[in-house]
Write a protein that holds these residues in place. Structure first.
Motif, PDB file in Angstrom:
ATOM      1  N   SER A  20      11.608 -88.046   2.457  1.00 41.75           N
ATOM      2  CA  SER A  20      10.676 -86.964   2.076  1.00 41.75           C
ATOM      3  C   SER A  20      11.049 -85.615   2.660  1.00 41.75           C
ATOM      4  N   ASN A  21      12.342 -85.277   2.541  1.00 36.89           N
ATOM      5  CA  ASN A  21      12.745 -83.933   2.957  1.00 36.89           C
ATOM      6  C   ASN A  21      13.877 -83.421   2.075  1.00 36.89           C
ATOM      7  N   TYR A  22      14.002 -82.107   2.057  1.00 37.07           N
ATOM      8  CA  TYR A  22      14.993 -81.462   1.192  1.00 37.07           C
ATOM      9  C   TYR A  22      16.412 -81.906   1.531  1.00 37.07           C
ATOM     10  N   ASN A  23      16.755 -81.949   2.810  1.00 36.57           N
ATOM     11  CA  ASN A  23      18.120 -82.285   3.201  1.00 36.57           C
ATOM     12  C   ASN A  23      18.539 -83.641   2.643  1.00 36.57           C
ATOM     13  N   SER A  24      17.686 -84.637   2.751  1.00 33.63           N
ATOM     14  CA  SER A  24      18.037 -85.966   2.237  1.00 33.63           C
ATOM     15  C   SER A  24      18.266 -85.934   0.733  1.00 33.63           C
ATOM     16  N   LEU A  25      17.377 -85.274   0.002  1.00 28.07           N
ATOM     17  CA  LEU A  25      17.541 -85.196  -1.458  1.00 28.07           C
ATOM     18  C   LEU A  25      18.798 -84.426  -1.833  1.00 28.07           C
ATOM     19  N   ILE A  56      21.723 -86.763  -1.194  1.00 28.17           N
ATOM     20  CA  ILE A  56      21.783 -87.767  -2.257  1.00 28.17           C
ATOM     21  C   ILE A  56      22.377 -87.136  -3.518  1.00 28.17           C
ATOM     22  N   SER A  57      21.970 -85.896  -3.823  1.00 26.02           N
ATOM     23  CA  SER A  57      22.476 -85.223  -5.029  1.00 26.02           C
ATOM     24  C   SER A  57      23.984 -85.015  -4.958  1.00 26.02           C
ATOM     25  N   LYS A 109      29.479 -87.150  -6.923  1.00 28.31           N
ATOM     26  CA  LYS A 109      30.801 -87.747  -6.698  1.00 28.31           C
ATOM     27  C   LYS A 109      30.983 -89.039  -7.488  1.00 28.31           C
ATOM     28  N   GLU A 110      29.856 -89.673  -7.872  1.00 34.42           N
ATOM     29  CA  GLU A 110      29.909 -90.895  -8.676  1.00 34.42           C
ATOM     30  C   GLU A 110      29.968 -90.605 -10.177  1.00 34.42           C
ATOM     31  N   LYS A 141      13.841 -75.538  -5.533  1.00 30.33           N
ATOM     32  CA  LYS A 141      14.856 -74.873  -4.707  1.00 30.33           C
ATOM     33  C   LYS A 141      16.258 -75.033  -5.299  1.00 30.33           C
ATOM     34  N   GLY A 142      16.479 -76.174  -5.966  1.00 27.70           N
ATOM     35  CA  GLY A 142      17.816 -76.484  -6.466  1.00 27.70           C
ATOM     36  C   GLY A 142      18.608 -77.232  -5.411  1.00 27.70           C
ATOM     37  N   VAL A 143      19.528 -78.063  -5.858  1.00 26.46           N
ATOM     38  CA  VAL A 143      20.362 -78.852  -4.957  1.00 26.46           C
ATOM     39  C   VAL A 143      21.829 -78.560  -5.238  1.00 26.46           C
ATOM     40  N   ASP A 144      22.684 -78.995  -4.332  1.00 23.46           N
ATOM     41  CA  ASP A 144      24.112 -78.675  -4.420  1.00 23.46           C
ATOM     42  C   ASP A 144      24.923 -79.661  -5.245  1.00 23.46           C
ATOM     43  N   GLY A 145      24.319 -80.754  -5.683  1.00 26.04           N
ATOM     44  CA  GLY A 145      25.049 -81.758  -6.445  1.00 26.04           C
ATOM     45  C   GLY A 145      24.393 -82.023  -7.779  1.00 26.04           C
ATOM     46  N   ALA A 146      24.199 -83.306  -8.089  1.00 26.22           N
ATOM     47  CA  ALA A 146      23.559 -83.698  -9.337  1.00 26.22           C
ATOM     48  C   ALA A 146      22.143 -83.132  -9.393  1.00 26.22           C
ATOM     49  N   LYS A 147      21.749 -82.699 -10.565  1.00 28.68           N
ATOM     50  CA  LYS A 147      20.438 -82.089 -10.768  1.00 28.68           C
ATOM     51  C   LYS A 147      19.338 -83.146 -10.679  1.00 28.68           C
ATOM     52  N   ILE A 148      18.258 -82.816  -9.997  1.00 28.82           N
ATOM     53  CA  ILE A 148      17.099 -83.706  -9.944  1.00 28.82           C
ATOM     54  C   ILE A 148      16.221 -83.395 -11.147  1.00 28.82           C
ATOM     55  N   ILE A 149      15.914 -84.433 -11.941  1.00 21.95           N
ATOM     56  CA  ILE A 149      15.161 -84.215 -13.177  1.00 21.95           C
ATOM     57  C   ILE A 149      13.743 -84.764 -13.129  1.00 21.95           C
ATOM     58  N   GLY A 150      13.350 -85.365 -12.024  1.00 24.17           N
ATOM     59  CA  GLY A 150      11.989 -85.861 -11.905  1.00 24.17           C
ATOM     60  C   GLY A 150      11.902 -86.995 -10.906  1.00 24.17           C
ATOM     61  N   THR A 151      10.688 -87.380 -10.574  1.00 28.06           N
ATOM     62  CA  THR A 151      10.459 -88.491  -9.653  1.00 28.06           C
ATOM     63  C   THR A 151      10.207 -89.770 -10.439  1.00 28.06           C
TER      64      THR A 151
END
Length: 170
Positions: free
Chosen positions: A74-79, A82-83, A88-89, A119-129
């Motif tokens: 439940s924090n930005y860094n972890s998500l 993961i992204s 990379k996969e 905020k946006g992430v540095d890898g794969a886009k998060i599209i929902g929970t």
């Protein structure tokens, strides 16, 4: 040279209904076209990836975590981590997935996903929970802790949807 336009060359470009040899035309990071013959000017930079297969990015709708990080952190860094791992996969979009737990922890995870989407992430886009539980069958609970499994609760579901700000995918 048109620095924004690039042509990525490959002998195997996977399309919806066939595999071709040709070029993926990219303009300012946006795929504009996929062509079998060189029908573009000499001012386009050609990136030769002939020995590689090109295919569309994957969408992973069920991701609990990766690379030592978990959606339930439940924090930005972890998500964000993961992204980057998912990218990379070959995954370009994904849904962080919750696990059955106390309701306040689920709410925090949903809020964290909303924050990461905004905020946006540095890898794969998060599209929902992807909400997995707590309203599941104990017979098929898998790794879900049985003490937190419960019958559906409309007020809780409405609260999840409200917290999710339109980002709950399932």
């Amino acid at each position: 040279v048109n620095l924004k336009m690039k042509a990525i060359k490959s002998n195997e470009i996977f399309l919806e209904d066939k595999v071709i040899s040709g070029y993926v035309l990219v303009n300012d990071s946006i795929i504009e076209d996929v062509v079998e013959t060189k029908n573009f000017g000499d001012d386009v930079e050609i990136i030769d990836l002939s020995e590689y297969k090109l295919f569309p990015g994957l969408i992973d709708i069920h991701v609990h975590g990766g690379n030592g990080f978990d959606t339930m952190d439940s924090n930005y860094n972890s998500l964000n981590e993961i992204s980057k791992f998912k990218l990379k996969e070959g995954v370009t979009s994904f849904c962080p997935t919750t696990v059955t737990c106390p309701i306040p922890r689920t709410e925090e995870a949903i809020k964290s996903v909303v924050n990461a989407i905004n905020k946006g992430v540095d890898g794969a886009k998060i599209i929902g929970t992807f909400l997995e539980g707590p309203y599941i069958c104990t017979k098929f609970k898998g790794a879900h802790p049985e003490q937190f499994i419960k019958g559906s609760d409309l007020d809780e579901i409405k609260r999840f949807l409200e917290i999710g700000e339109g980002t709950i995918s399932s």
